[in-house]
Design a protein around this motif. Structure first.
Motif, PDB file in Angstrom:
ATOM      1  N   ARG A  73      -0.617   0.671   2.127  1.00  0.00           N
ATOM      2  CA  ARG A  73      -0.886  -0.102   0.910  1.00  0.00           C
ATOM      3  C   ARG A  73      -1.560  -1.419   1.245  1.00  0.00           C
ATOM      4  N   ASP A  74      -1.326  -1.944   2.438  1.00  0.00           N
ATOM      5  CA  ASP A  74      -1.882  -3.249   2.833  1.00  0.00           C
ATOM      6  C   ASP A  74      -3.106  -3.065   3.727  1.00  0.00           C
ATOM      7  N   ARG A  76      -6.394  -3.332   5.599  1.00  0.00           N
ATOM      8  CA  ARG A  76      -7.340  -4.427   5.833  1.00  0.00           C
ATOM      9  C   ARG A  76      -8.330  -3.970   6.892  1.00  0.00           C
ATOM     10  N   ALA A 111       3.275  -2.153   9.055  1.00  0.00           N
ATOM     11  CA  ALA A 111       2.548  -2.852   7.989  1.00  0.00           C
ATOM     12  C   ALA A 111       1.997  -4.174   8.515  1.00  0.00           C
ATOM     13  N   GLY A 112       0.723  -4.436   8.219  1.00  0.00           N
ATOM     14  CA  GLY A 112       0.077  -5.658   8.662  1.00  0.00           C
ATOM     15  C   GLY A 112      -0.374  -5.634  10.111  1.00  0.00           C
TER      16      GLY A 112
END
Length: 310
Positions: A73-74, A76, A111-112
């Motif tokens: 969802r994140d 980048r 995540a990230g």
């Protein structure tokens, strides 16, 4: 099941199949489990935590299969991208369920740190019929090339195209089963009009590295993680695993791109094909799924801890 002492029950020995033989083969493939119940319902539950991408639809006569990938969802663009694929051979159960289990239990830990995209069941028609091939008696895992004859493979390549050159890791989840020798290799020989040459199924987990761009330390990091879950396949008396030299404990190498294998579809420097052995008396279905999960986590952790190889 065919054996080495009797010809495969479809076709004429020494003569490649035509449309009639393929149609006969297809008529014998019976749905034994549900893609909707086993895969799509799990994907639906994960929708609250991840983005979903419908990257294609298989229209196979009366059967229609939407193809889904699960995506961070994140997302980048500056982050390294990790691709996980399962169910390229639909009968290889832990590839499908291991991919889904990884997403459910571990994906949020990254995540990230990475962009994750997971295609858990590339070949749903074959998943339901517990078979290696698609509806047209084509092996998707020999069909990852331009103008692919397998719509499953073509759809996955379209999904991957935008990040193919930016991927850091690709782990393709597979199994080697006893049915490879009792059914699928005899069927392949019959389909192609070739003689069937018996092989030996390795007892344990192993990996397939890319002979054109080998990453031995990466493969051994995965082996070390999986060895905590299930046993690693030894070499046979010839020093081989399924006809290829064992280059390190539990590792063989194939020319991935030349063979049209799924693990060749990105330019990721770190890529591996897992092979779990679900028919071993020393392994349970839960262990097989957990081995796939451990392989994916080890692959990502290794790539995050090291600079990208040149």
């Amino acid at each position: 099941m065919p054996t080495t002492s009797s010809p495969y029950p479809i076709g004429t020995p020494g003569v490649a199949w035509g449309p009639a033989e393929v149609a006969t083969w297809r008529s014998l493939q019976i749905r034994q489990r549900s893609y909707d119940a086993d895969v799509l319902t799990v994907i639906e539950r994960l929708r609250e935590r991840f983005d979903m991408v419908e990257y294609g639809v298989l229209d196979y006569a009366l059967d229609r299969y939407p193809l889904f990938a699960i995506k961070s969802r994140d997302w980048r663009d500056e982050l390294p991208t990790v691709l996980v694929t399962g169910g390229v051979h639909g009968y290889e159960t832990s590839g499908v369920h291991g991919a889904l289990q990884f997403v459910d239990q571990h994906a949020e830990n990254y995540a990230g740190r990475v962009n994750l995209i997971v295609a858990p069941c590339v070949s749903p028609w074959a998943y339901e019929r517990i078979h290696r091939w698609n509806m047209h008696a084509v092996d998707p895992n020999r069909s990852f090339f331009d103008d692919s004859p397998a719509p499953e493979s073509a759809a996955l390549m379209r999904l991957v195209a935008p990040f193919r050159d930016r991927a850091r890791v690709h782990v393709d989840l597979h199994e080697t089963t006893d049915s490879d020798e009792s059914e699928f290799r005899p069927a392949l020989a019959a389909r192609d009009g070739a003689p069937y040459e018996p092989g030996e199924i390795p007892d344990g987990f192993y990996l397939v590295d890319d002979s054109e761009h080998p990453q031995p330390e990466f493969q051994q990091a995965i082996i070390a993680a999986v060895a905590k879950i299930t046993h690693i396949a030894p070499a046979d008396v010839r020093g081989e695993i399924i006809g290829s030299p064992m280059v390190a404990p539990g590792v063989i190498r194939y020319p991935l791109k030349q063979l049209g294998l799924c693990a060749s579809i990105t330019n990721a420097p770190y890529k591996s094909t897992t092979e779990v052995y679900p028919d071993s008396p020393r392994a349970t279905p839960e262990q097989c799924n957990a081995a796939q999960v451990a392989a994916v986590c080890a692959a990502i952790d290794f790539a995050l801890e090291r600079p990208e190889p040149r």
